[in-house]
Design a protein around this motif. Sequence first.
Motif, PDB file in Angstrom:
ATOM      1  N   ILE A  95       0.844  -1.189   0.000  1.00 55.22           N
ATOM      2  CA  ILE A  95       0.000   0.000   0.000  1.00 55.22           C
ATOM      3  C   ILE A  95       0.880   1.238   0.000  1.00 55.22           C
ATOM      4  CG2 ILE A  95      -1.734   1.306   1.302  1.00 55.22           C
ATOM      5  CD1 ILE A  95      -2.731  -1.356   2.431  1.00 55.22           C
ATOM      6  N   LEU A  96       0.577   2.185  -0.892  1.00 53.00           N
ATOM      7  CA  LEU A  96       1.223   3.491  -0.903  1.00 53.00           C
ATOM      8  C   LEU A  96       0.380   4.447  -0.080  1.00 53.00           C
ATOM      9  CD1 LEU A  96       2.574   5.424  -4.011  1.00 53.00           C
ATOM     10  CD2 LEU A  96       1.192   6.542  -2.289  1.00 53.00           C
ATOM     11  N   GLY A  97       0.928   4.928   1.044  1.00 56.56           N
ATOM     12  CA  GLY A  97       0.245   5.939   1.833  1.00 56.56           C
ATOM     13  C   GLY A  97      -0.250   5.451   3.176  1.00 56.56           C
ATOM     14  N   ALA A  98       0.285   6.031   4.269  1.00 59.04           N
ATOM     15  CA  ALA A  98      -0.152   5.693   5.627  1.00 59.04           C
ATOM     16  C   ALA A  98      -1.059   6.786   6.172  1.00 59.04           C
ATOM     17  CB  ALA A  98       1.052   5.478   6.538  1.00 59.04           C
ATOM     18  N   GLY A  99      -2.091   7.107   5.391  1.00 58.57           N
ATOM     19  CA  GLY A  99      -3.172   7.965   5.854  1.00 58.57           C
ATOM     20  C   GLY A  99      -4.396   7.110   6.130  1.00 58.57           C
ATOM     21  N   GLU A 154       5.103   4.869   3.419  1.00 57.82           N
ATOM     22  CA  GLU A 154       4.716   6.257   3.668  1.00 57.82           C
ATOM     23  C   GLU A 154       5.897   7.182   3.388  1.00 57.82           C
ATOM     24  OE1 GLU A 154       3.534   9.838   4.438  1.00 57.82           O
ATOM     25  OE2 GLU A 154       2.072   8.192   4.369  1.00 57.82           O
ATOM     26  N   ALA A 155       5.660   8.213   2.563  1.00 56.06           N
ATOM     27  CA  ALA A 155       6.745   9.118   2.188  1.00 56.06           C
ATOM     28  C   ALA A 155       7.223   9.958   3.361  1.00 56.06           C
ATOM     29  CB  ALA A 155       6.290  10.028   1.049  1.00 56.06           C
ATOM     30  N   GLN A 156       6.327  10.292   4.310  1.00 53.98           N
ATOM     31  CA  GLN A 156       6.689  11.170   5.423  1.00 53.98           C
ATOM     32  C   GLN A 156       6.493  10.412   6.740  1.00 53.98           C
ATOM     33  OE1 GLN A 156       8.032  14.100   4.798  1.00 53.98           O
ATOM     34  NE2 GLN A 156       7.554  14.281   2.615  1.00 53.98           N
ATOM     35  N   ARG A 157       5.516  10.836   7.545  1.00 56.83           N
ATOM     36  CA  ARG A 157       5.159  10.171   8.786  1.00 56.83           C
ATOM     37  C   ARG A 157       3.699   9.727   8.704  1.00 56.83           C
ATOM     38  NH1 ARG A 157       7.988  11.302  13.442  1.00 56.83           N
ATOM     39  NH2 ARG A 157       6.957   9.375  14.093  1.00 56.83           N
ATOM     40  N   VAL A 158       3.314   8.778   9.533  1.00 51.95           N
ATOM     41  CA  VAL A 158       1.917   8.339   9.589  1.00 51.95           C
ATOM     42  C   VAL A 158       1.012   9.549   9.847  1.00 51.95           C
ATOM     43  CG1 VAL A 158       0.237   7.041  10.954  1.00 51.95           C
ATOM     44  CG2 VAL A 158       2.435   5.991  10.351  1.00 51.95           C
ATOM     45  N   GLY A 159      -0.004   9.733   8.984  1.00 53.64           N
ATOM     46  CA  GLY A 159      -0.947  10.828   9.152  1.00 53.64           C
ATOM     47  C   GLY A 159      -0.373  12.195   8.857  1.00 53.64           C
ATOM     48  N   ALA A 166       9.283   7.102   0.424  1.00 51.63           N
ATOM     49  CA  ALA A 166       8.517   7.592  -0.723  1.00 51.63           C
ATOM     50  C   ALA A 166       8.613   6.623  -1.890  1.00 51.63           C
ATOM     51  CB  ALA A 166       9.024   8.965  -1.146  1.00 51.63           C
ATOM     52  N   VAL A 167       7.474   6.303  -2.490  1.00 53.44           N
ATOM     53  CA  VAL A 167       7.464   5.442  -3.670  1.00 53.44           C
ATOM     54  C   VAL A 167       7.907   6.268  -4.872  1.00 53.44           C
ATOM     55  CG1 VAL A 167       6.001   4.082  -5.216  1.00 53.44           C
ATOM     56  CG2 VAL A 167       5.683   3.937  -2.720  1.00 53.44           C
TER      57      VAL A 167
END
Length: 432
Positions: free
Chosen positions: A40-44, A65-70, A214-215
């Motif tokens: 999965i791309l993205g930890a939002g 996740e490219a940055q931090r969770v949320g 980051a993907v």
Amino acid sequence: MPVSIQNPPAGYRPSWYTSSIPPPVSLPPLAGSRQADVVILGAGLTGLGAAVSLAQQGLEVVVLEAQRVGWGASGRNGGQALVGFGCDQQVLEGLTGQAHARVLFDYSRQGLALLKQRIDQFQIDCQWRPGAADVAISARQATGLQRQAERMAALYDYPLQLWDQAQLQAQVASPRFIAGLFDANAGHLHPLRYVLGLARAARQLGVRIHEHSAVTRLEHGRQVRLHTSHGCITAPFAVIAGNALLEGIDPALEKRIMPVGTYVGATPPLGAERAAGLIANDIAVADVNWALDYFRLSADHRLLFGGMASYSALPPPGLQAAMTRRMHAVFPQLADVGLENVWGGMIDITRNRAPHFGRLAANVYFAQGFCGHGVAATGMAGDLIARAITGQAEGLDAFAAIRHQPFPGGRLLRRPLLVAAMSWYKLRDRLG
């Protein structure tokens, strides 16, 4: 102890949300090549919602996740959890027919129920408060709320309470509003607390989450590969949940959404009595202008006030002062109070403001286009994708039937054209 607004947890942008929680645990970036059942791309909220549903069905899941969770809109939004979507139900009826629009609305109701279920199931302390109201400034808007109440009861079996001015002002002490439409089923929460709680639940279920990963490339095939600068994950299935922050992964997705800036501010603590004097029943409130204001109380008795959308990719000039003036127009009794801090971020909108869910390929799924209405809808989207991956695709297919057109003008002109169009809608708001 809470951290300072000026010194948010490492990797997060300053906001009242980040200042009101302990520093979240850091998760390691991806290193090397690995296998999974789903990547999965993205930890939002969308990506983590899918991860939880998939892990509950026994699949091995990795989230990049490219940055931090949320870090994005999931952890910075206004916190209003609502049924429906960014467009009115009548827009969906025009796109899909009334019967199909009813199916989509019922899925949105399931999304709100799923959010509440997960708060209880995983004991997420996200300061949930029930109730939300749309409020009217003009007689035309008040008539629109009455018609909406009648339609929602008759066509969608979803009763709402129509408040006249006296009923509304007993709950929301503002002279600006003349009518309201109250939804007892909706509510509001601390979005960063919720998304971090969802991440904890996912990890407890065995999901691996890699921050600062980051993907850089999506490689299609029978086995999908998501590449980062230091590794890749190979899996039979992939989920793209980058939303407004999706860049360079797939042009077909990117051209069907437009990142739009939206902003929230927080007053200093007002004290319990003064805060209750603004919103007696602690509900979330939003007006029905195109360029809307929305507001609610925090658990520590601040007013959180949002609005001032920017379609130019730049914050509006004099943002904090402008938002403070808008807050004073709603609550003149706060003339001695300013906004202590203001923060913002990007949401993703579609041309028709309807949600955009579907497949890029037979084994690559996506959800985007929440249009500022994603606190509940994101979890529903992630769950529908998880069901589709495990062989129950009717829910995802119901949304994939919505046709979405790209924004006109290509990369160079599509944003200026949108800015011009939004100027007309803002003028219409001012003219009533």
